[in-house]
Design a protein around this motif. Structure first.
Motif, PDB file in Angstrom:
ATOM      1  N   PRO A 225       0.841  -1.212   0.000  1.00 21.36           N
ATOM      2  CA  PRO A 225       0.000   0.000   0.000  1.00 21.36           C
ATOM      3  C   PRO A 225       0.872   1.256   0.000  1.00 21.36           C
ATOM      4  CG  PRO A 225      -0.606  -1.516   1.784  1.00 21.36           C
ATOM      5  CD  PRO A 225       0.713  -1.961   1.260  1.00 21.36           C
ATOM      6  N   VAL A 226       0.366   2.315  -0.606  1.00 24.12           N
ATOM      7  CA  VAL A 226       1.069   3.592  -0.642  1.00 24.12           C
ATOM      8  C   VAL A 226       0.055   4.707  -0.428  1.00 24.12           C
ATOM      9  CG1 VAL A 226       2.954   2.828  -2.142  1.00 24.12           C
ATOM     10  CG2 VAL A 226       0.818   3.660  -3.167  1.00 24.12           C
ATOM     11  N   THR A 227       0.558   5.926  -0.303  1.00 21.04           N
ATOM     12  CA  THR A 227      -0.296   7.110  -0.265  1.00 21.04           C
ATOM     13  C   THR A 227       0.295   8.155  -1.203  1.00 21.04           C
ATOM     14  OG1 THR A 227       0.867   8.293   1.508  1.00 21.04           O
ATOM     15  CG2 THR A 227      -0.782   6.642   2.182  1.00 21.04           C
ATOM     16  N   MET A 228      -0.452   9.197  -1.466  1.00 17.74           N
ATOM     17  CA  MET A 228       0.032  10.241  -2.359  1.00 17.74           C
ATOM     18  C   MET A 228       1.253  10.946  -1.792  1.00 17.74           C
ATOM     19  SD  MET A 228      -0.448  11.407  -5.366  1.00 17.74           S
ATOM     20  CE  MET A 228      -2.094  10.885  -5.831  1.00 17.74           C
ATOM     21  N   GLU A 229       1.462  10.857  -0.484  1.00 13.28           N
ATOM     22  CA  GLU A 229       2.648  11.471   0.120  1.00 13.28           C
ATOM     23  C   GLU A 229       3.936  10.845  -0.408  1.00 13.28           C
ATOM     24  OE1 GLU A 229       2.129  11.110   4.322  1.00 13.28           O
ATOM     25  OE2 GLU A 229       0.901  12.939   4.464  1.00 13.28           O
ATOM     26  N   ASP A 230       3.844   9.641  -0.976  1.00 11.91           N
ATOM     27  CA  ASP A 230       5.019   8.958  -1.506  1.00 11.91           C
ATOM     28  C   ASP A 230       5.387   9.426  -2.905  1.00 11.91           C
ATOM     29  OD1 ASP A 230       5.348   7.138   0.731  1.00 11.91           O
ATOM     30  OD2 ASP A 230       3.563   6.097   0.010  1.00 11.91           O
ATOM     31  N   PHE A 231       4.567  10.293  -3.497  1.00 12.92           N
ATOM     32  CA  PHE A 231       4.769  10.670  -4.890  1.00 12.92           C
ATOM     33  C   PHE A 231       4.647  12.176  -5.062  1.00 12.92           C
ATOM     34  CE2 PHE A 231       2.927   6.464  -4.623  1.00 12.92           C
ATOM     35  CZ  PHE A 231       3.778   5.709  -5.415  1.00 12.92           C
ATOM     36  N   ALA A 232       5.235  12.655  -6.139  1.00 13.60           N
ATOM     37  CA  ALA A 232       5.147  14.073  -6.450  1.00 13.60           C
ATOM     38  C   ALA A 232       3.848  14.420  -7.165  1.00 13.60           C
ATOM     39  CB  ALA A 232       6.342  14.497  -7.311  1.00 13.60           C
ATOM     40  N   SER A 233       3.205  13.434  -7.779  1.00 18.48           N
ATOM     41  CA  SER A 233       1.983  13.693  -8.539  1.00 18.48           C
ATOM     42  C   SER A 233       1.209  12.397  -8.685  1.00 18.48           C
ATOM     43  CB  SER A 233       2.317  14.252  -9.923  1.00 18.48           C
ATOM     44  OG  SER A 233       2.917  13.245 -10.723  1.00 18.48           O
ATOM     45  N   ARG A 234      -0.044  12.519  -9.132  1.00 20.65           N
ATOM     46  CA  ARG A 234      -0.836  11.318  -9.357  1.00 20.65           C
ATOM     47  C   ARG A 234      -0.323  10.543 -10.571  1.00 20.65           C
ATOM     48  NH1 ARG A 234      -6.267  14.709 -10.851  1.00 20.65           N
ATOM     49  NH2 ARG A 234      -5.936  14.976 -13.083  1.00 20.65           N
ATOM     50  N   LYS A 235       0.357  11.211 -11.506  1.00 19.48           N
ATOM     51  CA  LYS A 235       0.972  10.479 -12.618  1.00 19.48           C
ATOM     52  C   LYS A 235       2.060   9.542 -12.105  1.00 19.48           C
ATOM     53  CE  LYS A 235       0.151  13.433 -16.650  1.00 19.48           C
ATOM     54  NZ  LYS A 235      -0.450  12.354 -17.442  1.00 19.48           N
ATOM     55  N   GLY A 236       2.818  10.025 -11.119  1.00 21.17           N
ATOM     56  CA  GLY A 236       3.838   9.170 -10.526  1.00 21.17           C
ATOM     57  C   GLY A 236       3.226   7.972  -9.824  1.00 21.17           C
ATOM     58  N   MET A 237       2.127   8.200  -9.083  1.00 24.08           N
ATOM     59  CA  MET A 237       1.446   7.088  -8.417  1.00 24.08           C
ATOM     60  C   MET A 237       0.876   6.111  -9.446  1.00 24.08           C
ATOM     61  SD  MET A 237      -1.856   7.129  -5.849  1.00 24.08           S
ATOM     62  CE  MET A 237      -0.946   7.269  -4.310  1.00 24.08           C
ATOM     63  N   ALA A 238       0.268   6.616 -10.514  1.00 24.69           N
ATOM     64  CA  ALA A 238      -0.318   5.753 -11.534  1.00 24.69           C
ATOM     65  C   ALA A 238       0.750   4.868 -12.176  1.00 24.69           C
ATOM     66  CB  ALA A 238      -1.031   6.595 -12.596  1.00 24.69           C
ATOM     67  N   ALA A 239       1.911   5.456 -12.484  1.00 28.61           N
ATOM     68  CA  ALA A 239       2.984   4.687 -13.113  1.00 28.61           C
ATOM     69  C   ALA A 239       3.529   3.626 -12.160  1.00 28.61           C
ATOM     70  CB  ALA A 239       4.106   5.631 -13.551  1.00 28.61           C
ATOM     71  N   TRP A 240       3.678   3.977 -10.876  1.00 26.73           N
ATOM     72  CA  TRP A 240       4.207   3.018  -9.896  1.00 26.73           C
ATOM     73  C   TRP A 240       3.230   1.860  -9.698  1.00 26.73           C
ATOM     74  CZ3 TRP A 240       3.148   0.878  -5.131  1.00 26.73           C
ATOM     75  CH2 TRP A 240       4.232   0.297  -4.455  1.00 26.73           C
ATOM     76  N   CYS A 241       1.948   2.164  -9.578  1.00 24.26           N
ATOM     77  CA  CYS A 241       0.939   1.115  -9.418  1.00 24.26           C
ATOM     78  C   CYS A 241       0.883   0.229 -10.662  1.00 24.26           C
ATOM     79  CB  CYS A 241      -0.429   1.738  -9.153  1.00 24.26           C
ATOM     80  SG  CYS A 241      -0.609   2.498  -7.518  1.00 24.26           S
ATOM     81  N   HIS A 242       0.982   0.841 -11.833  1.00 25.88           N
ATOM     82  CA  HIS A 242       0.973   0.083 -13.076  1.00 25.88           C
ATOM     83  C   HIS A 242       2.092  -0.947 -13.089  1.00 25.88           C
ATOM     84  CE1 HIS A 242       1.792  -0.711 -17.364  1.00 25.88           C
ATOM     85  NE2 HIS A 242       0.505  -0.488 -17.561  1.00 25.88           N
ATOM     86  N   GLN A 243       3.275  -0.550 -12.656  1.00 24.58           N
ATOM     87  CA  GLN A 243       4.417  -1.462 -12.668  1.00 24.58           C
ATOM     88  C   GLN A 243       4.217  -2.615 -11.698  1.00 24.58           C
ATOM     89  OE1 GLN A 243       6.818  -1.404 -14.803  1.00 24.58           O
ATOM     90  NE2 GLN A 243       7.830  -3.221 -13.963  1.00 24.58           N
ATOM     91  N   ARG A 244       3.669  -2.326 -10.511  1.00 24.78           N
ATOM     92  CA  ARG A 244       3.435  -3.400  -9.531  1.00 24.78           C
ATOM     93  C   ARG A 244       2.414  -4.402 -10.071  1.00 24.78           C
ATOM     94  NH1 ARG A 244       6.637  -0.466  -8.301  1.00 24.78           N
ATOM     95  NH2 ARG A 244       7.819  -2.140  -9.296  1.00 24.78           N
ATOM     96  N   VAL A 245       1.323  -3.887 -10.638  1.00 24.91           N
ATOM     97  CA  VAL A 245       0.270  -4.760 -11.155  1.00 24.91           C
ATOM     98  C   VAL A 245       0.796  -5.585 -12.325  1.00 24.91           C
ATOM     99  CG1 VAL A 245      -2.018  -4.834 -12.226  1.00 24.91           C
ATOM    100  CG2 VAL A 245      -1.572  -3.239 -10.361  1.00 24.91           C
ATOM    101  N   LEU A 246       1.593  -4.969 -13.187  1.00 20.93           N
ATOM    102  CA  LEU A 246       2.168  -5.674 -14.327  1.00 20.93           C
ATOM    103  C   LEU A 246       3.077  -6.805 -13.869  1.00 20.93           C
ATOM    104  CD1 LEU A 246       2.678  -5.921 -17.389  1.00 20.93           C
ATOM    105  CD2 LEU A 246       4.506  -4.229 -17.111  1.00 20.93           C
ATOM    106  N   GLU A 247       3.922  -6.554 -12.872  1.00 17.83           N
ATOM    107  CA  GLU A 247       4.808  -7.600 -12.356  1.00 17.83           C
ATOM    108  C   GLU A 247       4.010  -8.780 -11.819  1.00 17.83           C
ATOM    109  OE1 GLU A 247       8.434  -4.596 -10.917  1.00 17.83           O
ATOM    110  OE2 GLU A 247       7.063  -5.484  -9.456  1.00 17.83           O
ATOM    111  N   GLY A 248       2.956  -8.467 -11.073  1.00 21.97           N
ATOM    112  CA  GLY A 248       2.147  -9.540 -10.514  1.00 21.97           C
ATOM    113  C   GLY A 248       1.458 -10.360 -11.590  1.00 21.97           C
ATOM    114  N   LEU A 249       0.860  -9.695 -12.582  1.00 22.58           N
ATOM    115  CA  LEU A 249       0.177 -10.416 -13.644  1.00 22.58           C
ATOM    116  C   LEU A 249       1.162 -11.243 -14.464  1.00 22.58           C
ATOM    117  CD1 LEU A 249      -2.454 -11.007 -15.156  1.00 22.58           C
ATOM    118  CD2 LEU A 249      -1.992  -9.010 -16.589  1.00 22.58           C
TER     119      LEU A 249
END
Length: 286
Positions: A225-249
């Motif tokens: 789990p993460v929060t927006m405090e871990d990122f500079a923008s929602r684009k950064g959060m979207a890209a990080w989440c995308h990578q985690r989901v891609l690795e799992g799939l």
């Protein structure tokens, strides 16, 4: 196979018809059980459909904004079987016969995904639900995939995570969902269309084909789990989440043991990802 499919469909309809008025009452009286009954219902439906759901990791404590890839209508059953959460869906779903009713009874948040001017309105509705203690499941691809690839995550959908809820940052948890086995054999590319519901395919024929296919296994992996405090923008959060989901799939599709990766900690920068980026392959065997 056809006789079993008819039996399964009949029991499903009877069981659903029995629980619909119960959920309607729970929603009307605002009972806490209105969050639990859909979870119980979908666990029973997964059993009825002979879907074994294998869970890796654990969902964070509510309220949570879960971020998942999207493959099929089956995702609703599988994710609801392992979480007590409502979905965020396109507004057209509300008008679907029967399934639109089920979506409303699960207290789905309906959004106009193609109308950007309504993004603030949808953000506020999602934040209100999070403030009430509800967890939400978001499919940020904006559409279903073929189960082998993941489209880019549209960062506008992460707007609800930008502001604190009840004085605390919104918890965002990436989730990988895949369909690993059919009739006790790896799914691979050949059999993935049994699960994936994409394009203009009608729902009823796809449902019927799945009912006749045999027992299956779905895998759900909950990531860090993460929060927006871990990122500079929602684009950064979207890209990080995308990578985690891609690795799992990728692990699910390749039949690798999942859940033992050490994901990199989020960094406060915006990786170069555009909303219009092409789909990324999440390798499959077969």
């Amino acid at each position: 196979m056809t006789a079993r499919a008819i039996f399964t469909l009949t029991v499903f309809l009877l069981w659903t018809a029995l629980l619909i008025p119960v959920q309607m009452l729970l929603i009307r009286i605002r009972s806490p059980l209105r969050r639990s009954l859909p979870h119980f219902y979908h666990r029973s439906v997964a059993w009825l459909l002979r879907i074994k759901v294998r869970q890796i990791g654990a969902p964070a404590a509510p309220p949570v904004l879960f971020i998942s890839n999207h493959i099929s209508w089956l995702d609703i059953v599988v994710l609801s079987a392992v979480t007590r959460a409502s979905f965020i869906a396109k507004r057209e779903v509300a008008g679907w016969p029967f399934f639109g009713t089920l979506a409303r009874l699960q207290r789905t948040v309906f959004v106009d995904r193609d109308v950007r001017r309504r993004t603030p309105e949808h953000r506020d509705e999602m934040r209100e639900r999070l403030e009430q203690g509800d967890s939400l499941i978001l499919f940020p691809e904006g559409t279903s995939s073929d189960g082998l690839r993941i489209q880019s995550f549209k960062s506008a959908f992460f707007a609800a995570a930008e502001q604190p809820v009840n004085g605390r940052p919104v918890t965002v948890q990436p989730v990988s969902l895949g369909y690993a086995r059919l009739n006790h054999m790896p799914v691979g590319r050949r059999w993935m269309p049994i699960f994936a519901w994409v394009g203009d395919e009608d729902l009823v024929p796809h449902l019927w084909r799945f009912l006749k296919a045999g027992p299956s296994e779905a895998v759900v992996e909950f990531h860090q789990p993460v929060t927006m405090e871990d990122f500079a923008s929602r684009k950064g959060m979207a890209a990080w989440c995308h990578q985690r989901v891609l690795e799992g799939l990728s692990d699910i599709n390749a039949g690798r043991t999942a859940g033992h990766r050490t994901p990199p900690k989020p960094v406060r920068h915006t990786p170069p990802q555009q909303d219009s980026a092409p789909a990324v392959e999440a390798g499959a065997t077969g």
